[in-house]
Design an enzyme around this catalytic site. Structure first.
Site, PDB file in Angstrom:
ATOM      1  N   GLU A  94      -4.597   8.034  -2.787  1.00 51.74           N
ATOM      2  CA  GLU A  94      -5.085   6.733  -2.311  1.00 51.74           C
ATOM      3  C   GLU A  94      -5.345   5.791  -3.481  1.00 51.74           C
ATOM      4  OE1 GLU A  94      -4.768   6.361   0.802  1.00 51.74           O
ATOM      5  OE2 GLU A  94      -5.794   4.471   1.204  1.00 51.74           O
TER       6      GLU A  94
ATOM      7  N   HIS B 207       0.838  -1.207   0.000  1.00 53.37           N
ATOM      8  CA  HIS B 207       0.000   0.000   0.000  1.00 53.37           C
ATOM      9  C   HIS B 207       0.873   1.257   0.000  1.00 53.37           C
ATOM     10  CE1 HIS B 207      -3.685   2.307   1.216  1.00 53.37           C
ATOM     11  NE2 HIS B 207      -2.771   3.099   1.753  1.00 53.37           N
ATOM     12  N   GLU B 208       1.805   1.321   0.938  1.00 53.21           N
ATOM     13  CA  GLU B 208       2.638   2.528   1.053  1.00 53.21           C
ATOM     14  C   GLU B 208       3.559   2.677  -0.155  1.00 53.21           C
ATOM     15  OE1 GLU B 208       1.799   4.703   3.185  1.00 53.21           O
ATOM     16  OE2 GLU B 208       0.497   3.388   4.369  1.00 53.21           O
TER      17      GLU B 208
ATOM     18  N   HIS C  39       1.846   4.857  -2.634  1.00 54.38           N
ATOM     19  CA  HIS C  39       1.949   6.287  -2.294  1.00 54.38           C
ATOM     20  C   HIS C  39       3.336   6.812  -2.670  1.00 54.38           C
ATOM     21  CE1 HIS C  39      -1.855   6.879  -0.281  1.00 54.38           C
ATOM     22  NE2 HIS C  39      -1.638   5.939   0.635  1.00 54.38           N
TER      23      HIS C  39
HETATM   24 CO    CO Z   1      -3.113   5.226   2.035  1.00 55.55          CO
END
Ligand code: CO
Length: 505
Positions: free
Chosen positions: A292, A262-263, A266
Site C-alpha cells: 500500500e 493507485h493501482e 501496486h
Molecule cells: Co491499494
C-alpha cells in the site's frame, strides 16, 4: 547432498508453487473481468481443486528440502534469508489444524453472503451471529499461532509480520490527536470548490486518458494491462504479467484517474520484483503495508502534488476542453485535495481516511480481546464516528456494515492501509534527501529516477525483510508518523490558506 544442489531443488519447488499461484491468480482475475456469470459454481470448484493441490505440494515437497538446508554455513546471506523466511512461513502454516482452516474458509464465504444481505437491508442484527462465529474462529486461530501480549498481535502478523499492538497504539494514538487537530484547522479555512470535478464525461475518453496517464507514469504495456471493474484491484502472474483495473464513472473523471494511479503503484512493485528469484521469498512483496505504501506514494505523494497536477493539466485540458474551462491549475489542485469528514472510508480524503482506520482498529482490538460484545458494536461505531470525525451515522449500511473485511475474516488488515500512507511519506522524505525535491523531479520529467530508486531500495528486496527492517535499512530509522503529518499539514496549509500552527514546546 551439497548445499548448492539442495538450494537449487528448494528454488525449483518454490517455482512450481509460484506457477500454481499464478494459475490461481489468473482464474481469479478471469472470474472478475471476463468469465460469464453462469460459470460461477464450476469455477469455484476449479479454484478449490487447484488450491488443494497447491497446498498438498507445499506440505509434502517443501519440508524435506528445508531439512536438507539445515546447515546454512554454505549458503550466502541472501540464500540464508530466503530459507529462513520459508521456514518461518511453513512453521506458522503448519500450526493451524486442517479442520480450523476449513471452518475459517466456510465461515468466510457464508459470512460474506450474510454481510451482503445485511448491508443491503441495513440490518446489523441479521449479521451479528455470523460476526460472533468469525470472531470465535479468529481467536482460535490466534491461540494456534501463539502470542505474548494479546491475541490481536497474532492476527496482525498474518498481514504485517512482526507488527504489534504496542507499536500500533503508539502510532495511532499520536496520529489520531494530530489529525483531529489538523481537521479542526482545515474546517476554519477556506473550503475549495470541487463540484466542477463532477461533470458527465464520455467514458471512452476517460478510459483513453487513464491509459495516457499510465504511459506517462512509465507503465510498460508489454508486461501489463489495464481493464475495468467496479472495485479496482491489481494482480500479477509473475513479474512479466502485472494487471490492474480501474473504475469508470460517467460523472467523475478524476476518480478513474486516481484509481489508475493507485493501482499503478501496486503493479510497479510486482513488476520490479527480481525475476531471477521467481518463487523465492525475495520475489514476493514484503507486506500489505509496503504494498500500500507504493500505491499511496504514486496516488498521493506524486499524484496529488501541485507539480503533478500542473504536469497533467495541459493533457487534461486537451482531452476535456469543456470540463476545465475557466479553472486554474490552483483551483484544480485545491479541488483534488479537499478535506471533508464523511461516512464512507473508501471515499475519504487523505486526512480523514486515517480516522476511519483508527476507529476500525480500536474496535477490532476490543472485540478480539473481549472488551466489546458484538451486540454493542453499532453503538460503539457510532460513538467513535462522533468522537473522531464529529459526524452522526444515519444507518448501519453507511456505518458499521460498510466494509467487507470483517465478514471474510480479514481481522488485522485495516491498519495496513494507514501504515501504507505513513511509509509512503517516509519514502518520499528519503527520496527528497537523496534525489532532491519531488516537485522538481516531476517538473523535469525525471520520474524514471524515482522508479529506479523504488526498484533498487524497496522492490528488489522482496520479502527478505519485514516492513520495519526495510524501513530502517532504507531510511536509517523506524516508521515516523510525524513525517506524514507534517507533509500533509504543509500541503493543506497551501490548499486551505490557514496559517502555520504556532509551535508549542
Ligand atoms: Co491499494
Amino acid at each position: 547432498m551439497p548445499a548448492s544442489t539442495a538450494y537449487a531443488e528448494y528454488h525449483r519447488c518454490l517455482s512450481r508453487l509460484a506457477d500454481l499461484d499464478a494459475a490461481l491468480a489468473l482464474l481469479n482475475w478471469d472470474q472478475e473481468i471476463m468469465m460469464p456469470k453462469g460459470a460461477g459454481p464450476r469455477r469455484a470448484g476449479q479454484l478449490a481443486t487447484l488450491a488443494g493441490l497447491r497446498h498438498q505440494l507445499y506440505l509434502t515437497d517443501l519440508p524435506p528440502l528445508l531439512a536438507a538446508l539445515e546447515d546454512a554455513a554454505e549458503l550466502d546471506e541472501i540464500q540464508r534469508l530466503n530459507v529462513a523466511r520459508s521456514r518461518t512461513d511453513f512453521a506458522k502454516q503448519s500450526r493451524l489444524p486442517a479442520e480450523l482452516v476449513a471452518e475459517l474458509t466456510r465461515a468466510a464465504s457464508e459470512g460474506q453472503f450474510a454481510w451482503e444481505a445485511a448491508k443491503e437491508a441495513s440490518d446489523f442484527a441479521a449479521f451479528a451471529p455470523f460476526l460472533e462465529r468469525i470472531i470465535d474462529l479468529k481467536r482460535r486461530q490466534a491461540d494456534c499461532y501463539g502470542f505474548e501480549a494479546t491475541p490481536y498481535d497474532a492476527l496482525l502478523d498474518d498481514y504485517e509480520r512482526g507488527l504489534t499492538v504496542a507499536q500500533l497504539d503508539a502510532y495511532f494514538d499520536a496520529l489520531a490527536g494530530d489529525l483531529r487537530q489538523l481537521l479542526s484547522e482545515v474546517q476554519q479555512g477556506q473550503t475549495p470548490e470541487a463540484d466542477f470535478l463532477r461533470q458527465v464525461i464520455d467514458e471512452e475518453r476517460q478510459w483513453k486518458f487513464t491509459l495516457e496517464v499510465l504511459d506517462l507514469l512509465g507503465f510498460d504495456a508489454h508486461y501489463g494491462r489495464q481493464d475495468r471493474s467496479a472495485h479496482p484491484f491489481s494482480t500479477a502472474m509473475g513479474m512479466e504479467d502485472v494487471r490492474i483495473t480501474t473504475r469508470l464513472e460517467a460523472d467523475h473523471l478524476l476518480d478513474a484517474v486516481y484509481s489508475t494511479i493507485h493501482e499503478f503503484g501496486h503493479a510497479l512493485y510486482e513488476r520490479n520484483l527480481p525475476p531471477e528469484a521467481y518463487g523465492l521469498p525475495q520475489a514476493q512483496a514484503s507486506s500489505l503495508a509496503l504494498h500500500e505504501s507504493q500505491s499511496r506514494f504514486w496516488e498521493n505523494e506524486v499524484g496529488r502534488s501541485r507539480a503533478f497536477v500542473a504536469w497533467i493539466e495541459p493533457r487534461l485540458r486537451s482531452c476535456f476542453p469543456d470540463g476545465l474551462r475557466g479553472r486554474s491549475t490552483d483551483e484544480l489542485f485545491r479541488a483534488l485535495n479537499r478535506v471533508e469528514a464523511s461516512l464512507i472510508r473508501t471515499q475519504a480524503d487523505e486526512l480523514t481516511y486515517h480516522l476511519h482506520i483508527i476507529l476500525r482498529y480500536r474496535l477490532e482490538k476490543d472485540l478480539i480481546e473481549g472488551r466489546l460484545a458484538v451486540r454493542q458494536l453499532p453503538e460503539a461505531w457510532n460513538a467513535g464516528m462522533k468522537e473522531l470525525l464529529g459526524i452522526d451515522v444515519p444507518d448501519d449500511r453507511r456505518g458499521v456494515l460498510q466494509d467487507v473485511h470483517w465478514s471474510i475474516g480479514a481481522w488485522g488488515y485495516f491498519p495496513t492501509y494507514s501504515l501504507g500512507s505513513l511509509y509512503a511519506a517516509q519514502w518520499r522524505a528519503q527520496i527528497e534527501n537523496e534525489l532532491g525535491s519531488l516537485a522538481t523531479l516531476i517538473e523535469h520529467e525525471r520520474l524514471a529516477e524515482v522508479r529506479a530508486w523504488l526498484r533498487e531500495r524497496i522492490h528488489s528486496q522482496g520479502s527478505l525483510y519485514t516492513a520495519d527492517e526495510l524501513c530502517r535499512r532504507v531510511t536509517g530509522r523506524s516508521l515516523d508518523p510525524d513525517l506524514f503529518v507534517s507533509a500533509l499539514r504543509s500541503k493543506l496549509q497551501t490548499v486551505y490558506g490557514f496559517s502555520p500552527r504556532p509551535s508549542v514546546s
